[in-house]
Design an enzyme around this catalytic site. Structure first.
Site, short mmCIF file in Angstrom:
data_model
loop_
_atom_site.label_atom_id
_atom_site.label_comp_id
_atom_site.label_asym_id
_atom_site.label_seq_id
_atom_site.Cartn_x
_atom_site.Cartn_y
_atom_site.Cartn_z
N VAL A 146 47.07 48.36 0.12
CA VAL A 146 47.17 46.90 0.17
C VAL A 146 47.03 46.49 1.63
O VAL A 146 47.60 47.13 2.53
CB VAL A 146 48.52 46.41 -0.39
CG1 VAL A 146 48.55 44.88 -0.41
CG2 VAL A 146 48.78 46.98 -1.79
N CYS A 147 46.26 45.44 1.88
CA CYS A 147 46.16 44.86 3.21
C CYS A 147 45.72 45.93 4.23
O CYS A 147 44.78 46.67 3.97
CB CYS A 147 47.50 44.22 3.57
SG CYS A 147 47.49 43.09 4.98
N THR A 148 46.41 46.03 5.34
CA THR A 148 46.01 46.99 6.38
C THR A 148 46.36 48.43 6.03
O THR A 148 46.07 49.34 6.82
CB THR A 148 46.66 46.63 7.72
OG1 THR A 148 48.07 46.52 7.55
CG2 THR A 148 46.11 45.32 8.27
N THR A 192 40.41 44.74 3.10
CA THR A 192 41.67 44.68 3.84
C THR A 192 41.97 43.22 4.11
O THR A 192 41.24 42.32 3.66
CB THR A 192 41.57 45.49 5.15
OG1 THR A 192 42.87 45.61 5.73
CG2 THR A 192 40.62 44.83 6.15
#
Length: 213
Positions: free
Chosen positions: A102-104, A122
């Site tokens: 998830v995300c970074t 990202t």
């Protein structure tokens, strides 16, 4: 089924809790045995970027495999510098059924060598950082490439987890889970994507992220 949620200092709370709520409830929704593991370098409590503290249930040395691996995003600088997260991902990925971020968190997957030449997403502000580590950037909210699934920023982790539920248990289970958690977003403003938000809002968010980096 063994679910491994990776912890490291300064992870983002919703990146962890969103997918955890979706996936961790599958034992209740479907009456199957679902074992949740919080895995980190040590068993010492790990603090998120907003102060939520989670106590790991196991360590990278102790957990050699998992069916599903979830890597939350956050301020990944300490995790990158330490190298333990990336080393563990390289170890468990070959035998995992699904490796997700998830995300970074996708930057940690890339650092482990799992995204070289592969499409991935990202948080919008960190697309360049992910591209520099060999990923082919997608602006989609959820990207699946083989057994690797990456999600965009923060709240996209819920979408990723629901996608995973459908892949593992089918569409009806995903629908039941969405209803179970009453996931029916109706935000007060249509500014949840960089392409939609006013320029001054984008600049303000970038400045805030710059102070965090």
């Amino acid at each position: 089924m063994d679910l491994a949620f990776v912890l490291y200092p300064e992870f983002t709370a919703l990146d962890l809790v969103g997918p955890l709520d979706v996936l961790g409830h599958q034992g209740l929704v479907g009456q199957e045995e679902v074992r949740v593991h919080f895995v980190a370098a040590t068993r010492e409590p790990v603090r998120s970027d907003v102060g939520l503290t989670v106590t790991p249930s196991t360590t990278f040395d102790e957990l050699a495999r998992a069916d599903v691996v979830v890597v939350p995003g956050g301020d990944v600088r300490q995790a990158l510098a330490g190298g333990q997260v990336s080393a563990w991902l390289r170890e468990v990925h070959p035998t995992a059924t699904w490796t997700t971020s998830v995300c970074t968190g996708s930057i940690l997957l890339a650092d482990a060598g799992l995204l070289a030449g592969r499409p991935a997403t990202t948080h919008w502000a960190f697309r360049d950082a992910l591209a520099q580590r060999g990923a082919v950037i997608s602006t989609d909210r959820v990207v699946r490439d083989g057994k690797v699934i990456t999600a965009a920023g923060v709240s996209a982790g819920i979408d990723m987890a629901l996608t995973l539920v459908e892949l593992i248990w089918g569409e009806r289970r995903a629908q039941a889970t969405q209803l179970f958690i009453e996931y029916d977003p109706q935000p007060p403003h249509d500014a949840g994507a960089v392409e939609k938000a006013p320029a001054e809002v984008v600049d303000g968010v970038l400045a805030a992220l710059g102070r965090m980096a």
